[in-house]
Design a protein around this motif. Structure first.
Motif, PDB file in Angstrom:
ATOM      1  N   THR A   1       0.890  -1.060  -0.064  1.00 14.99           N
ATOM      2  CA  THR A   1      -0.136  -0.064  -0.136  1.00 14.99           C
ATOM      3  C   THR A   1       1.058   1.260   0.050  1.00 14.99           C
TER       4      THR A   1
ATOM      5  N   GLY B   1      -7.651   3.902  -9.913  1.00 12.86           N
ATOM      6  CA  GLY B   1      -8.442   4.318  -8.685  1.00 12.86           C
ATOM      7  C   GLY B   1      -9.829   4.617  -9.295  1.00 12.86           C
TER       8      GLY B   1
ATOM      9  N   SER C   1     -13.413  10.680  -3.617  1.00 15.94           N
ATOM     10  CA  SER C   1     -12.934   9.359  -2.907  1.00 15.94           C
ATOM     11  C   SER C   1     -11.963   9.695  -1.868  1.00 15.94           C
TER      12      SER C   1
ATOM     13  N   ASP D   1      -6.114   7.200  -0.885  1.00 15.81           N
ATOM     14  CA  ASP D   1      -5.104   6.674   0.259  1.00 15.81           C
ATOM     15  C   ASP D   1      -5.120   7.255   1.623  1.00 15.81           C
TER      16      ASP D   1
ATOM     17  N   THR E   1      -8.647   3.751   3.751  1.00 17.70           N
ATOM     18  CA  THR E   1      -9.174   3.512   2.627  1.00 17.70           C
ATOM     19  C   THR E   1      -7.846   3.306   1.554  1.00 17.70           C
ATOM     20  N   GLN E   2      -6.779   2.808   2.047  1.00 19.54           N
ATOM     21  CA  GLN E   2      -5.580   2.739   1.067  1.00 19.54           C
ATOM     22  C   GLN E   2      -5.652   1.703   0.205  1.00 19.54           C
ATOM     23  N   THR E   3      -5.509   1.688  -0.988  1.00 22.20           N
ATOM     24  CA  THR E   3      -5.391   0.780  -2.021  1.00 22.20           C
ATOM     25  C   THR E   3      -4.215  -0.418  -1.720  1.00 22.20           C
TER      26      THR E   3
ATOM     27  N   ASN F   1      -5.015  -1.219  -7.903  1.00 18.42           N
ATOM     28  CA  ASN F   1      -5.769  -0.041  -7.668  1.00 18.42           C
ATOM     29  C   ASN F   1      -6.370   0.038  -9.025  1.00 18.42           C
TER      30      ASN F   1
ATOM     31  N   SER G   1     -10.868   2.869  -3.923  1.00 21.51           N
ATOM     32  CA  SER G   1     -10.566   2.093  -2.664  1.00 21.51           C
ATOM     33  C   SER G   1     -11.933   2.055  -1.945  1.00 21.51           C
ATOM     34  N   TYR G   2     -11.734   1.189  -0.868  1.00 21.91           N
ATOM     35  CA  TYR G   2     -12.834   0.895   0.198  1.00 21.91           C
ATOM     36  C   TYR G   2     -12.365   0.753   1.355  1.00 21.91           C
TER      37      TYR G   2
END
Length: 579
Positions: free
Chosen positions: A52, A131, A212, A215, A231-233, A248, A252-253
């Motif tokens: 990440t 992203g 969004s 990160d 929420t880092q990818t 990525n 991100s979630y």
């Protein structure tokens, strides 16, 4: 400002000028350059398989005298600012006991960007590993920036993004959705495969903005143990373009993770180096897009992942192996069992409520010759039956294979060559022996498939296809120039399933072969990065895309495999300021 105040602030500004190499965004220009240096042994790779932004902290290696190689002739961009982590304050104490010695006693600061990216597609969507940004037809832009602060093991990163997509209209394949649950957006803009997947071909019929958190995360680290929420990818495995399990490519979630960062293991008392280990686990909340079904009870899914990696010591140093596994479950059925289980069909009876994928990764870097070779081999909804593994080990498999070579011509010029092949097509037993449609990133119960907010979580080429990529990146002191070509088939599983069942019908019409329906895309591109000054790189890219049979239907009336073409130009321009 008085002279007295000037002297009082002097230590602060002096500390601010002291800096270390720091975290770099996934697939950024800076990270790609560090990858080039790592092939030559000039920097140490910070991770083994789980990466990440917070984990991607690059350090220059040391020579035999203990001096950093940052100023060596091999560092072509040594006069360019690649991003620094600034020390605002440093304690005189390193800790008084075993616990307090486990973290850095200082305050550090890192700025990200701002970075402004713009692109324009003339005929169709084009974009990957970007992203939350959806690069549809027309104008697309994103603005990203943020900062990071670290103190006594605590880390706070805020790095959101705001993007815009003009999202102009274009011709696409008729979505494969019917019934009241899919009326409206899904039936108009959704995916075309026989299996339901939340992967819209177009995100509505008008322009839209997307915000969004990107990160962003809060984290605490003690020695090499780390845990965080944000929420880092995540990027899994050694692939440079199409990792199978996670990349990525999608927005991100929110997720929670914990584990051990890359750690050297030594034999007690003897001091023997036993290799490096890395172990990470995470749970996250996935969301469907606005262009899927009308059932509000299944808008979210749980993703539970684990990544275990080992790096060999001694003469095999540079050889890393990994095991990665992801499980998707329904969010409204979340329980301790769904968080920790491994789905095994023979142990779960007829239940198929979880969607499981795993991969094995192999990565070998030879710095002495500037060469790397890697492989990710994966399976979907795998069965542990040894009998079936013996009879047909290729069931539901997918793979990405790659090789990378660095050439150093002089202290001013270098070249990185990348070859990567990806295969996500169904195994032959599905195509020929099983009478229902399946594809690698789909699942019957988790109807959204392996996606988040309508974009693929894994390889950006999407499900059921293949890709061949060859790129040449030339480095010089003020920047780089990249030439690349790529051929890909989007979702051949759809073509094989539909056309194999329509063969008799087409034969009666005088079409002797279904091969004319196969869709393929050729990409040829040139990209460049140029440092206007040491703190401001600008980047530009031009890609020509030749799409054969964009609607997956041949114009053939006889037995010739003629195809229709759609030509797209992708033009992009970006600028970044690095503090």
């Amino acid at each position: 400002m008085t002279l007295k105040k000037s002297f009082a602030l002097a230590p602060f500004f002096l500390a601010l000028t002291c800096s270390l190499l720091s975290q770099e965004a996934l697939k950024s220009t800076e990270e790609e350059y560090y990858d080039f240096l790592s092939l030559q042994g000039l920097v140490e790779r910070p991770t083994l398989g789980y990466r990440t932004l917070s984990d991607s902290e690059w350090h220059f290696a040391l020579d035999e005298d203990g001096n950093s190689l940052e100023d060596s002739e091999g560092n072509i961009w040594k006069k360019n600012n690649l991003g620094k982590k600034h020390t605002l304050w440093q304690s005189d104490s390193e800790g008084s006991n075993w616990f307090t010695k486990g973290f850095d006693h200082s305050i550090k600061f890192k700025a990200y960007g701002p970075e402004w990216y713009n692109s324009f597609n003339t005929a169709a969507p084009y974009g990957q590993n970007d992203g939350a940004l959806w690069q549809g037809k027309g104008y697309n832009t994103s603005l990203t920036g943020g900062a990071r602060i670290e103190t006594y093991g605590f880390e706070l990163t805020v790095k959101p993004s705001l993007s815009f997509s003009q999202n102009m209209g274009f011709d696409y394949i008729t979505p494969n959705y019917s019934g009241s649950n899919y009326e409206g957006k899904a039936a108009t803009y959704g995916y075309y495969g026989v299996a339901s997947i939340d992967a819209p071909q177009r995100f509505g019929d008008s322009a839209f903005w997307t915000y969004s958190w990107g990160d962003t995360e809060a984290r605490w680290t003690w020695k090499n143990f780390t845990t965080g929420i944000g929420t880092q990818t995540v990027w899994i495995g050694p692939a440079k373009l199409n990792p199978i399990i996670h990349s990525n490519n999608a927005p991100s979630y929110p997720k929670f993770d914990f584990g051990i960062r890359k750690t050297q293991i030594d034999m007690p008392y003897f001091g023997w180096h036993l290799g490096d280990i890395e172990a990470r686990a995470w749970w996250g909340k996935l969301s469907e897009s606005d262009y899927f079904d009308n059932d509000s009870t299944n808008d979210n899914n749980l993703i539970a992942g684990v990544s275990l990696n080992y790096g060999f010591p001694g003469i095999f140093k540079g050889f890393n192996i990994g095991f990665n596994r992801i499980m998707l479950s329904k969010w409204n059925e979340i329980s301790p069992y769904s968080l920790f289980r491994i789905y095994v069909p023979e142990m779960n009876g007829d239940s198929d409520a979880a969607d499981q994928r795993f991969s094995l990764t192999f990565d070998y870097v030879f710095p002495i010759i500037g060469f790397e070779i890697y492989l990710e081999w994966a399976r979907n909804d795998f069965s542990p039956s040894m009998d079936y593994l013996i009879r047909y080990p290729y069931h539901t498999q997918a793979w990405t294979f790659g090789a990378e070579k660095a050439f150093k011509f002089s202290k001013r010029y270098g070249l990185k060559v990348l070859l990567e092949l990806t295969y996500l097509e169904n195994s032959a037993d599905y195509d020929r022996l099983i009478d229902w449609y399946a594809t690698f990133y789909s699942h019957g119960e988790i109807s959204q498939g392996h996606t988040n907010l309508g974009q693929w979580l894994g390889a950006g080429i999407g499900t059921g296809g293949n890709s061949q990529y060859l790129g040449f990146e030339f480095y010089y002191p003020r920047g780089s120039v990249t030439l690349f070509g790529q051929r890909r088939n989007p979702d051949l599983d759809y073509t094989m399933y539909i056309d194999s069942r329509k063969y008799a019908e087409n034969y009666e019409k005088g079409i002797w072969s279904a091969e004319g329906n196969i869709r393929a895309i050729l990409d040829f591109g040139i990209a460049a990065t140029y440092y206007i000054n040491k703190n401001m790189p600008v980047s530009a890219r031009l890609v020509f895309e030749d799409e054969h049979n964009p609607l997956n239907v041949s114009t053939t009336e006889g037995n010739e495999a003629d195809s229709k073409h759609r030509y797209n130009f992708n033009i992009s321009l970006g600028v970044k300021y690095i503090f």
